[in-house]
Scaffold this motif. Structure first.
Motif, PDB file in Angstrom:
ATOM      1  N   GLY A  27      -3.679  40.417 -28.307  1.00  0.00           N
ATOM      2  CA  GLY A  27      -2.688  39.868 -27.396  1.00  0.00           C
ATOM      3  C   GLY A  27      -1.508  39.212 -28.085  1.00  0.00           C
ATOM      4  O   GLY A  27      -0.570  38.775 -27.413  1.00  0.00           O
ATOM      5  N   GLY A  54      -0.197  38.005 -22.931  1.00  0.00           N
ATOM      6  CA  GLY A  54      -1.004  38.192 -24.137  1.00  0.00           C
ATOM      7  C   GLY A  54      -2.492  38.253 -23.839  1.00  0.00           C
ATOM      8  O   GLY A  54      -3.218  39.074 -24.409  1.00  0.00           O
ATOM      9  N   ARG A  57      -3.213  41.665 -22.338  1.00  0.00           N
ATOM     10  CA  ARG A  57      -3.253  42.696 -23.392  1.00  0.00           C
ATOM     11  C   ARG A  57      -4.521  42.552 -24.230  1.00  0.00           C
ATOM     12  O   ARG A  57      -5.182  43.533 -24.549  1.00  0.00           O
ATOM     13  CB  ARG A  57      -2.028  42.592 -24.293  1.00  0.00           C
ATOM     14  CG  ARG A  57      -0.799  43.251 -23.763  1.00  0.00           C
ATOM     15  CD  ARG A  57       0.294  43.408 -24.829  1.00  0.00           C
ATOM     16  NE  ARG A  57       0.411  42.297 -25.736  1.00  0.00           N
ATOM     17  CZ  ARG A  57       1.202  41.228 -25.567  1.00  0.00           C
ATOM     18  NH1 ARG A  57       1.948  41.131 -24.477  1.00  0.00           N
ATOM     19  NH2 ARG A  57       1.241  40.270 -26.463  1.00  0.00           N
ATOM     20  N   GLY A  58      -4.846  41.313 -24.574  1.00  0.00           N
ATOM     21  CA  GLY A  58      -6.013  41.060 -25.421  1.00  0.00           C
ATOM     22  C   GLY A  58      -7.323  41.454 -24.773  1.00  0.00           C
ATOM     23  O   GLY A  58      -8.262  41.848 -25.447  1.00  0.00           O
TER      24      GLY A  58
END
Length: 125
Positions: A27, A54, A57-58
């Motif tokens: 992220g 983030g 995404r992570g």
């Protein structure tokens, strides 16, 4: 445990071998930030939008899902996230934020068909 902490905990339990560090790395976040979000006693503020992005995404999940959990954790439940509690309902809500226009139209057509079919069945009863 608040909604955002639960989201992170569920992700980690569903993905053996994952950690705060791996979420942070993917992220683009500091490990300490992910740890603090997951473990901090309470927070009445939502994380910065870049942090939410983030985390999404992570953990490889839609940003809308993380944003909704962050809002609920801060005491601001959204209309959709607070009224849709089933996994199917959440999936449909996420689809509204993630699908392109063509696929949204297909989903809308299918929903109209299913609703009409159900109304017909109820009318026959």
């Amino acid at each position: 445990m608040n909604a955002l902490q639960q989201l992170v905990a569920d992700y980690l339990s569903d993905n053996p071998g994952e950690s705060y560090s791996s979420i942070a790395r993917r992220g683009g976040l500091p490990r300490q930030t992910v740890w603090a979000i997951a473990k901090r006693e309470s927070s009445r503020q939502t994380p910065h939008p870049d942090t939410i992005d983030g985390l999404a995404r992570g953990m490889n999940m839609p940003e809308a899902r993380v944003r909704a959990a962050a809002g609920m954790a801060a005491g601001y439940p959204g209309a959709v996230s607070s009224t849709i509690s089933s996994e199917r309902g959440q999936l449909i809500a996420e689809a509204l934020n993630e699908l392109d226009e063509e696929r949204l139209e297909i989903l809308a057509r299918r929903a109209r068909f299913l609703l009409a079919e159900q109304r017909d069945e109820q009318g026959d009863s």
